[in-house]
Design a protein around this motif. Structure first.
Motif, PDB file in Angstrom:
ATOM      1  N   SER A  13       2.719 -30.144 -15.628  1.00 15.84           N
ATOM      2  CA  SER A  13       3.549 -29.542 -14.579  1.00 15.84           C
ATOM      3  C   SER A  13       5.002 -29.434 -15.008  1.00 15.84           C
ATOM      4  CB  SER A  13       3.459 -30.369 -13.297  1.00 15.84           C
ATOM      5  OG  SER A  13       2.143 -30.395 -12.825  1.00 15.84           O
ATOM      6  N   ARG A  14       5.523 -30.496 -15.633  1.00 18.42           N
ATOM      7  CA  ARG A  14       6.917 -30.469 -16.096  1.00 18.42           C
ATOM      8  C   ARG A  14       7.152 -29.353 -17.114  1.00 18.42           C
ATOM      9  NH1 ARG A  14       6.847 -36.096 -15.508  1.00 18.42           N
ATOM     10  NH2 ARG A  14       5.972 -36.426 -17.566  1.00 18.42           N
ATOM     11  N   HIS A  15       6.229 -29.216 -18.047  1.00 19.29           N
ATOM     12  CA  HIS A  15       6.412 -28.221 -19.102  1.00 19.29           C
ATOM     13  C   HIS A  15       6.222 -26.798 -18.582  1.00 19.29           C
ATOM     14  CE1 HIS A  15       6.990 -31.046 -22.362  1.00 19.29           C
ATOM     15  NE2 HIS A  15       6.061 -31.794 -21.801  1.00 19.29           N
ATOM     16  N   VAL A  16       5.269 -26.601 -17.684  1.00 16.01           N
ATOM     17  CA  VAL A  16       5.076 -25.275 -17.081  1.00 16.01           C
ATOM     18  C   VAL A  16       6.291 -24.932 -16.221  1.00 16.01           C
ATOM     19  CG1 VAL A  16       3.688 -23.968 -15.419  1.00 16.01           C
ATOM     20  CG2 VAL A  16       2.555 -25.295 -17.202  1.00 16.01           C
ATOM     21  N   ALA A  17       6.840 -25.915 -15.510  1.00 13.85           N
ATOM     22  CA  ALA A  17       8.041 -25.687 -14.704  1.00 13.85           C
ATOM     23  C   ALA A  17       9.224 -25.304 -15.599  1.00 13.85           C
ATOM     24  CB  ALA A  17       8.370 -26.934 -13.888  1.00 13.85           C
ATOM     25  N   ALA A  18       9.329 -25.929 -16.770  1.00 13.29           N
ATOM     26  CA  ALA A  18      10.416 -25.590 -17.697  1.00 13.29           C
ATOM     27  C   ALA A  18      10.299 -24.146 -18.174  1.00 13.29           C
ATOM     28  CB  ALA A  18      10.402 -26.545 -18.889  1.00 13.29           C
ATOM     29  N   ILE A  35       5.847 -15.755 -24.350  1.00 13.96           N
ATOM     30  CA  ILE A  35       5.463 -17.154 -24.514  1.00 13.96           C
ATOM     31  C   ILE A  35       5.702 -17.610 -25.950  1.00 13.96           C
ATOM     32  CG2 ILE A  35       3.507 -18.758 -24.475  1.00 13.96           C
ATOM     33  CD1 ILE A  35       2.529 -17.262 -21.974  1.00 13.96           C
ATOM     34  N   HIS A  36       5.359 -16.766 -26.911  1.00 17.08           N
ATOM     35  CA  HIS A  36       5.614 -17.112 -28.317  1.00 17.08           C
ATOM     36  C   HIS A  36       7.116 -17.235 -28.580  1.00 17.08           C
ATOM     37  CE1 HIS A  36       1.642 -17.166 -30.129  1.00 17.08           C
ATOM     38  NE2 HIS A  36       1.313 -16.142 -29.338  1.00 17.08           N
ATOM     39  N   PHE A  54       5.381 -30.070 -27.844  1.00 17.45           N
ATOM     40  CA  PHE A  54       4.741 -28.763 -27.995  1.00 17.45           C
ATOM     41  C   PHE A  54       3.318 -28.779 -27.466  1.00 17.45           C
ATOM     42  CE2 PHE A  54       8.117 -27.850 -31.059  1.00 17.45           C
ATOM     43  CZ  PHE A  54       8.467 -26.581 -30.642  1.00 17.45           C
ATOM     44  N   LYS A  55       2.601 -29.856 -27.745  1.00 16.68           N
ATOM     45  CA  LYS A  55       1.229 -29.947 -27.265  1.00 16.68           C
ATOM     46  C   LYS A  55       1.178 -29.848 -25.751  1.00 16.68           C
ATOM     47  CE  LYS A  55      -0.989 -32.737 -30.836  1.00 16.68           C
ATOM     48  NZ  LYS A  55      -1.598 -34.037 -31.125  1.00 16.68           N
ATOM     49  N   HIS A  56       2.043 -30.586 -25.077  1.00 14.25           N
ATOM     50  CA  HIS A  56       2.031 -30.536 -23.616  1.00 14.25           C
ATOM     51  C   HIS A  56       2.437 -29.166 -23.096  1.00 14.25           C
ATOM     52  CE1 HIS A  56       1.962 -35.037 -23.721  1.00 14.25           C
ATOM     53  NE2 HIS A  56       1.020 -34.752 -22.861  1.00 14.25           N
ATOM     54  N   THR A  57       3.367 -28.514 -23.764  1.00 14.84           N
ATOM     55  CA  THR A  57       3.757 -27.171 -23.337  1.00 14.84           C
ATOM     56  C   THR A  57       2.588 -26.200 -23.505  1.00 14.84           C
ATOM     57  OG1 THR A  57       6.063 -27.577 -23.959  1.00 14.84           O
ATOM     58  CG2 THR A  57       5.392 -25.283 -23.695  1.00 14.84           C
ATOM     59  N   VAL A  58       1.984 -26.208 -24.685  1.00 13.52           N
ATOM     60  CA  VAL A  58       0.877 -25.285 -24.958  1.00 13.52           C
ATOM     61  C   VAL A  58      -0.327 -25.613 -24.085  1.00 13.52           C
ATOM     62  CG1 VAL A  58      -0.777 -24.530 -26.718  1.00 13.52           C
ATOM     63  CG2 VAL A  58       1.638 -24.735 -27.298  1.00 13.52           C
ATOM     64  N   LEU A  75      -2.632 -18.501 -27.300  1.00 13.38           N
ATOM     65  CA  LEU A  75      -1.843 -19.727 -27.336  1.00 13.38           C
ATOM     66  C   LEU A  75      -2.387 -20.702 -28.365  1.00 13.38           C
ATOM     67  CD1 LEU A  75      -1.032 -20.633 -23.642  1.00 13.38           C
ATOM     68  CD2 LEU A  75       0.565 -20.308 -25.489  1.00 13.38           C
ATOM     69  N   SER A  76      -1.581 -20.992 -29.328  1.00 16.10           N
ATOM     70  CA  SER A  76      -1.961 -22.004 -30.317  1.00 16.10           C
ATOM     71  C   SER A  76      -0.749 -22.869 -30.596  1.00 16.10           C
ATOM     72  CB  SER A  76      -2.463 -21.340 -31.602  1.00 16.10           C
ATOM     73  OG  SER A  76      -1.444 -20.547 -32.162  1.00 16.10           O
ATOM     74  N   LEU A  77      -1.018 -24.045 -31.101  1.00 14.99           N
ATOM     75  CA  LEU A  77       0.091 -24.949 -31.405  1.00 14.99           C
ATOM     76  C   LEU A  77       0.884 -24.436 -32.593  1.00 14.99           C
ATOM     77  CD1 LEU A  77      -1.651 -28.394 -31.020  1.00 14.99           C
ATOM     78  CD2 LEU A  77       0.064 -27.412 -29.532  1.00 14.99           C
ATOM     79  N   PRO A  78       2.189 -24.437 -32.493  1.00  7.03           N
ATOM     80  CA  PRO A  78       2.993 -24.033 -33.646  1.00  7.03           C
ATOM     81  C   PRO A  78       2.885 -25.068 -34.757  1.00  7.03           C
ATOM     82  CG  PRO A  78       4.387 -24.711 -31.824  1.00  7.03           C
ATOM     83  CD  PRO A  78       2.982 -24.770 -31.337  1.00  7.03           C
ATOM     84  N   GLU A  79       3.046 -24.616 -35.966  1.00 11.46           N
ATOM     85  CA  GLU A  79       2.994 -25.529 -37.105  1.00 11.46           C
ATOM     86  C   GLU A  79       4.251 -26.385 -37.137  1.00 11.46           C
ATOM     87  OE1 GLU A  79       0.668 -26.096 -39.490  1.00 11.46           O
ATOM     88  OE2 GLU A  79      -0.667 -24.822 -38.328  1.00 11.46           O
ATOM     89  N   ILE A  80       4.044 -27.677 -37.090  1.00  7.95           N
ATOM     90  CA  ILE A  80       5.159 -28.621 -37.173  1.00  7.95           C
ATOM     91  C   ILE A  80       4.813 -29.626 -38.266  1.00  7.95           C
ATOM     92  CG2 ILE A  80       6.465 -30.410 -35.990  1.00  7.95           C
ATOM     93  CD1 ILE A  80       5.773 -29.018 -33.377  1.00  7.95           C
ATOM     94  N   LYS A  81       5.694 -29.736 -39.227  1.00 10.72           N
ATOM     95  CA  LYS A  81       5.458 -30.697 -40.296  1.00 10.72           C
ATOM     96  C   LYS A  81       5.758 -32.085 -39.763  1.00 10.72           C
ATOM     97  CE  LYS A  81       6.299 -27.655 -44.174  1.00 10.72           C
ATOM     98  NZ  LYS A  81       7.081 -27.410 -45.375  1.00 10.72           N
ATOM     99  N   ARG A  82       4.779 -32.954 -39.884  1.00  6.48           N
ATOM    100  CA  ARG A  82       4.950 -34.330 -39.442  1.00  6.48           C
ATOM    101  C   ARG A  82       5.566 -35.153 -40.551  1.00  6.48           C
ATOM    102  NH1 ARG A  82      -0.057 -36.842 -36.113  1.00  6.48           N
ATOM    103  NH2 ARG A  82       0.659 -36.107 -34.102  1.00  6.48           N
ATOM    104  N   GLU A  83       6.466 -36.023 -40.138  1.00  5.53           N
ATOM    105  CA  GLU A  83       7.024 -36.956 -41.100  1.00  5.53           C
ATOM    106  C   GLU A  83       5.961 -38.006 -41.394  1.00  5.53           C
ATOM    107  OE1 GLU A  83      10.780 -38.626 -40.040  1.00  5.53           O
ATOM    108  OE2 GLU A  83      11.445 -36.756 -39.135  1.00  5.53           O
ATOM    109  N   LYS A  84       5.753 -38.272 -42.645  1.00  2.69           N
ATOM    110  CA  LYS A  84       4.761 -39.274 -43.023  1.00  2.69           C
ATOM    111  C   LYS A  84       5.487 -40.578 -43.309  1.00  2.69           C
ATOM    112  CE  LYS A  84       1.420 -35.961 -44.689  1.00  2.69           C
ATOM    113  NZ  LYS A  84       0.537 -35.528 -45.745  1.00  2.69           N
ATOM    114  N   LYS A  85       5.441 -41.447 -42.310  1.00  2.67           N
ATOM    115  CA  LYS A  85       6.107 -42.733 -42.446  1.00  2.67           C
ATOM    116  C   LYS A  85       5.059 -43.829 -42.415  1.00  2.67           C
ATOM    117  CE  LYS A  85      10.385 -41.480 -40.083  1.00  2.67           C
ATOM    118  NZ  LYS A  85      11.257 -41.805 -38.950  1.00  2.67           N
TER     119      LYS A  85
END
Length: 190
Positions: A13-18, A35-36, A54-58, A75-85
Motif C-alpha cells: 500500500s505504501r509503495h502503490v501510494a507513492a 511505470i518503467h 524495488f521488490k515491494h514497489t514492483v 512489470l519486472s524487477l530492475p537489475e540491481i547489483k548486490r553488494e557481496k559482503k
C-alpha cells in the motif's frame, strides 16, 4: 488474504501510494512506459537503491493490477547489483569476552542464545522458558521469520548456564521440559 501477511499488504500500500502521489493519479491509469520511468526514477533518486524497496514497489503494482484484472506482464524487477559482503563472525575469544562482560547471568544466557543459536533479536525477545528443552538439548523458535516454527540445538554451555539461571530466578532446577511447562507464563527476559 491470499497467503500474504498484514505487513506485506501495508508495504504494498505504501509503495502503490507513492506511485499515485508521484503521478497524481492511480497506478491503474498509468501505461507501462510511465511505470518503467518511475522505476528508473527511483533507481536514480537513491545512490544505493534497496533491493527490497524495488521488490515491494514492483510486487505492490503487480498485486494491484492483477486484482483489477489488468495485464502486469511488463512489470519486472530492475537489475540491481548486490553488494557481496561476508558476515562479521566473531572468534571464540571475542564471544567469550562479550559473555564475560555481562554482569547478570540472564544477560549472559540471552547473548549466548542469540549468538550461539543464530537467533534474530525478535526471536530472542519472544523466547519463553518452555521453549527451552534441556533434556533434548534443543530450543523451539515459535513463529520466527516468515511465521514459521523451528528447532535449534543448544550447546552444553547454554544448557548448564540456562539451568543455573532458572534455578536462580525460580528456585527450582529443571531437568525436563515438563518442569518448564509449569513456569511458562513469563517471558525469558522478564
Amino acid at each position: 488474504m491470499l497467503g500474504r501477511s498484514q505487513s506485506t499488504f501495508q508495504n504494498y500500500s505504501r509503495h502503490v501510494a507513492a506511485v499515485s502521489l508521484h503521478f497524481g493519479k492511480i497506478p491503474t491509469e498509468l501505461d507501462p512506459e510511465q511505470i518503467h520511468d518511475y522505476l528508473f526514477y527511483l533507481q536514480k533518486k537513491s545512490k544505493s537503491p534497496s533491493q527490497s524497496y524495488f521488490k515491494h514497489t514492483v510486487y505492490g503494482l503487480r498485486f494491484l493490477l492483477k486484482s483489477e484484472g489488468l495485464s502486469y506482464d511488463f512489470l519486472s524487477l530492475p537489475e540491481i547489483k548486490r553488494e557481496k559482503k561476508l558476515p562479521v563472525v566473531l572468534s571464540k575469544q571475542e564471544v567469550w569476552q562479550m559473555l564475560s562482560g555481562c554482569k547478570l547471568l540472564k544477560h549472559k544466557i540471552l547473548i549466548g542464545i542469540l549468538y550461539g543459536c543464530g537467533l534474530r533479536c525478535m526471536e530472542v525477545r519472544n523466547l519463553r522458558l518452555c521453549d527451552l528443552d534441556f533434556g533434548r538439548k534443543q530450543l523451539k523458535v515459535v513463529q520466527g521469520k516468515g511465521k514459521k516454527d523451528r528447532y535449534l540445538p543448544l550447546s552444553d554451555y547454554l544448557i548448564q548456564n540456562g539451568n543455573d539461571c532458572c534455578f536462580a530466578h525460580l528456585g527450582t532446577e529443571f531437568e525436563s521440559s515438563s518442569a518448564f511447562a509449569l513456569h511458562c507464563s513469563g517471558r525469558w527476559y522478564g
